[in-house]
Design a protein around this motif. Sequence first.
Motif, PDB file in Angstrom:
ATOM      1  N   THR A 175       1.879  -0.792 -10.522  1.00  0.00           N
ATOM      2  CA  THR A 175       0.422  -0.957 -10.582  1.00  0.00           C
ATOM      3  C   THR A 175      -0.008  -1.422 -11.965  1.00  0.00           C
ATOM      4  OG1 THR A 175       0.118   0.800  -8.931  1.00  0.00           O
ATOM      5  CG2 THR A 175      -1.794   0.202 -10.266  1.00  0.00           C
ATOM      6  N   THR A 176       0.596  -0.829 -12.988  1.00  0.00           N
ATOM      7  CA  THR A 176       0.294  -1.224 -14.368  1.00  0.00           C
ATOM      8  C   THR A 176       0.724  -2.656 -14.637  1.00  0.00           C
ATOM      9  OG1 THR A 176       0.545   1.045 -15.149  1.00  0.00           O
ATOM     10  CG2 THR A 176       0.723  -0.693 -16.800  1.00  0.00           C
ATOM     11  N   LEU A 177       1.898  -3.024 -14.146  1.00  0.00           N
ATOM     12  CA  LEU A 177       2.434  -4.366 -14.387  1.00  0.00           C
ATOM     13  C   LEU A 177       1.523  -5.439 -13.815  1.00  0.00           C
ATOM     14  CD1 LEU A 177       4.641  -6.353 -15.268  1.00  0.00           C
ATOM     15  CD2 LEU A 177       5.832  -5.846 -13.109  1.00  0.00           C
ATOM     16  N   PHE A 178       1.061  -5.240 -12.581  1.00  0.00           N
ATOM     17  CA  PHE A 178       0.314  -6.293 -11.891  1.00  0.00           C
ATOM     18  C   PHE A 178      -1.202  -6.224 -12.076  1.00  0.00           C
ATOM     19  CE2 PHE A 178       4.325  -6.159  -9.468  1.00  0.00           C
ATOM     20  CZ  PHE A 178       4.681  -7.493  -9.563  1.00  0.00           C
ATOM     21  N   ALA A 181      12.760  15.403  -7.663  1.00  0.00           N
ATOM     22  CA  ALA A 181      13.218  14.205  -8.372  1.00  0.00           C
ATOM     23  C   ALA A 181      12.774  12.944  -7.645  1.00  0.00           C
ATOM     24  CB  ALA A 181      14.740  14.234  -8.512  1.00  0.00           C
ATOM     25  N   TRP A 182      12.891  12.952  -6.315  1.00  0.00           N
ATOM     26  CA  TRP A 182      12.522  11.767  -5.532  1.00  0.00           C
ATOM     27  C   TRP A 182      11.025  11.476  -5.626  1.00  0.00           C
ATOM     28  CZ3 TRP A 182      13.610   7.363  -3.540  1.00  0.00           C
ATOM     29  CH2 TRP A 182      12.814   6.807  -2.530  1.00  0.00           C
ATOM     30  N   ARG A 183      10.199  12.507  -5.455  1.00  0.00           N
ATOM     31  CA  ARG A 183       8.746  12.296  -5.483  1.00  0.00           C
ATOM     32  C   ARG A 183       8.261  11.913  -6.880  1.00  0.00           C
ATOM     33  NH1 ARG A 183       8.829  16.780  -1.828  1.00  0.00           N
ATOM     34  NH2 ARG A 183       8.512  18.242  -3.552  1.00  0.00           N
ATOM     35  N   ALA A 184       8.836  12.529  -7.902  1.00  0.00           N
ATOM     36  CA  ALA A 184       8.445  12.189  -9.271  1.00  0.00           C
ATOM     37  C   ALA A 184       8.829  10.749  -9.607  1.00  0.00           C
ATOM     38  CB  ALA A 184       9.102  13.152 -10.263  1.00  0.00           C
ATOM     39  N   THR A 185      10.027  10.348  -9.183  1.00  0.00           N
ATOM     40  CA  THR A 185      10.496   8.978  -9.426  1.00  0.00           C
ATOM     41  C   THR A 185       9.630   7.967  -8.694  1.00  0.00           C
ATOM     42  OG1 THR A 185      12.767   9.777  -9.677  1.00  0.00           O
ATOM     43  CG2 THR A 185      12.478   7.428  -9.287  1.00  0.00           C
ATOM     44  N   LEU A 186       9.288   8.267  -7.443  1.00  0.00           N
ATOM     45  CA  LEU A 186       8.427   7.375  -6.668  1.00  0.00           C
ATOM     46  C   LEU A 186       7.057   7.238  -7.316  1.00  0.00           C
ATOM     47  CD1 LEU A 186       8.186   5.659  -4.102  1.00  0.00           C
ATOM     48  CD2 LEU A 186       7.363   7.709  -2.902  1.00  0.00           C
ATOM     49  N   THR A 187       6.546   8.348  -7.846  1.00  0.00           N
ATOM     50  CA  THR A 187       5.252   8.319  -8.539  1.00  0.00           C
ATOM     51  C   THR A 187       5.298   7.386  -9.744  1.00  0.00           C
ATOM     52  OG1 THR A 187       4.747  10.597  -7.878  1.00  0.00           O
ATOM     53  CG2 THR A 187       3.546   9.722  -9.770  1.00  0.00           C
ATOM     54  N   VAL A 188       6.347   7.512 -10.547  1.00  0.00           N
ATOM     55  CA  VAL A 188       6.490   6.660 -11.739  1.00  0.00           C
ATOM     56  C   VAL A 188       6.658   5.203 -11.342  1.00  0.00           C
ATOM     57  CG1 VAL A 188       7.900   6.195 -13.778  1.00  0.00           C
ATOM     58  CG2 VAL A 188       7.470   8.551 -13.091  1.00  0.00           C
ATOM     59  N   PHE A 189       7.414   4.950 -10.269  1.00  0.00           N
ATOM     60  CA  PHE A 189       7.652   3.584  -9.808  1.00  0.00           C
ATOM     61  C   PHE A 189       6.342   2.919  -9.377  1.00  0.00           C
ATOM     62  CE2 PHE A 189       8.844   0.674  -6.236  1.00  0.00           C
ATOM     63  CZ  PHE A 189       9.468  -0.282  -7.016  1.00  0.00           C
ATOM     64  N   ILE A 190       5.549   3.616  -8.569  1.00  0.00           N
ATOM     65  CA  ILE A 190       4.275   3.058  -8.098  1.00  0.00           C
ATOM     66  C   ILE A 190       3.319   2.837  -9.265  1.00  0.00           C
ATOM     67  CG2 ILE A 190       2.220   3.543  -6.705  1.00  0.00           C
ATOM     68  CD1 ILE A 190       4.066   5.046  -4.753  1.00  0.00           C
ATOM     69  N   ALA A 191       3.252   3.811 -10.166  1.00  0.00           N
ATOM     70  CA  ALA A 191       2.365   3.694 -11.329  1.00  0.00           C
ATOM     71  C   ALA A 191       2.790   2.535 -12.233  1.00  0.00           C
ATOM     72  CB  ALA A 191       2.363   4.996 -12.117  1.00  0.00           C
ATOM     73  N   SER A 192       4.096   2.328 -12.380  1.00  0.00           N
ATOM     74  CA  SER A 192       4.607   1.250 -13.231  1.00  0.00           C
ATOM     75  C   SER A 192       4.271  -0.114 -12.650  1.00  0.00           C
ATOM     76  CB  SER A 192       6.122   1.389 -13.407  1.00  0.00           C
ATOM     77  OG  SER A 192       6.455   2.582 -14.063  1.00  0.00           O
ATOM     78  N   THR A 198       3.472  -0.123 -23.109  1.00  0.00           N
ATOM     79  CA  THR A 198       4.761  -0.813 -23.216  1.00  0.00           C
ATOM     80  C   THR A 198       4.943  -1.843 -22.113  1.00  0.00           C
ATOM     81  OG1 THR A 198       5.768   1.136 -24.246  1.00  0.00           O
ATOM     82  CG2 THR A 198       7.265  -0.493 -23.293  1.00  0.00           C
ATOM     83  N   ILE A 199       4.620  -1.493 -20.885  1.00  0.00           N
ATOM     84  CA  ILE A 199       4.771  -2.426 -19.763  1.00  0.00           C
ATOM     85  C   ILE A 199       3.889  -3.649 -19.959  1.00  0.00           C
ATOM     86  CG2 ILE A 199       4.311  -2.754 -17.292  1.00  0.00           C
ATOM     87  CD1 ILE A 199       5.219   0.138 -16.862  1.00  0.00           C
ATOM     88  N   ILE A 200       2.641  -3.443 -20.350  1.00  0.00           N
ATOM     89  CA  ILE A 200       1.718  -4.564 -20.549  1.00  0.00           C
ATOM     90  C   ILE A 200       2.193  -5.461 -21.682  1.00  0.00           C
ATOM     91  CG2 ILE A 200      -0.633  -5.175 -21.252  1.00  0.00           C
ATOM     92  CD1 ILE A 200      -1.598  -2.657 -19.812  1.00  0.00           C
ATOM     93  N   VAL A 201       2.614  -4.864 -22.786  1.00  0.00           N
ATOM     94  CA  VAL A 201       3.055  -5.647 -23.952  1.00  0.00           C
ATOM     95  C   VAL A 201       4.338  -6.421 -23.636  1.00  0.00           C
ATOM     96  CG1 VAL A 201       3.927  -5.490 -26.314  1.00  0.00           C
ATOM     97  CG2 VAL A 201       1.905  -4.174 -25.641  1.00  0.00           C
TER      98      VAL A 201
END
Length: 216
Positions: A58-61, A45-56, A134-137
């Motif tokens: 990265t997408t945002l910025f 759960a921790w590693r999957a959540t961290l992966t999504v957080f970093i990817a999100s 979704t994040i970009i929009v």
Amino acid sequence: MISAYISTLLHDTIALVTILNPIAAASIMISMVSPATPGILRPIAWRATLTVFIASLTTLFSGELVFRLFGINVLSIKVIGGIILMMIAINMAYGQASKARHTPEERDEAEEKEDISVIPLGIPILFGPGVIATIIVLNHANTRTFGEIGSYLLVCASILLSIATVYLSLRYAGIINRFLGITGMKILTRIMGLVVGAIAAQFLVDGIKGLWMQAG
């Protein structure tokens, strides 16, 4: 002004949580983990959540910048994002896993992996093309109202709240799975599918309308 911030924060968070669909991801994770090793859920759960957080983040910025390098504007992202989300929503409405998130081949490959936290759980089951769009929009829409800095802060806060929901859903996947059962999971998935469908329809309408006005 504060009420506008809170309202937008809630809207963006609900949109992200619905599209991430952590409850369905938790069910998939349970099916991939051996029942004899329940203690493994926490690190996964921790590693999957961290992966999504970093990817999100990265997408945002950098997500919109990358698309601009290819000459793709936000309106086009709205249209393709709306189509992808609509495909996901239709599958969710029928209580099925979406092929837009992961394919049967990816699932078979995942069963052979010792660690499923990053691939396929983090990417693409949780974080896929629908979340990217979704994040970009959302960031682009918020910029018009709150400015660039305000938009980044709002979307970052929405991502943090969404990520917290993802972690809790994965961390306590066993409890959630036992409490809801197969029928409960299907009902919840169908309800979330309606929300994703509404978001997809709005993306499509706004994107097509904007492109039409540009062409005119």
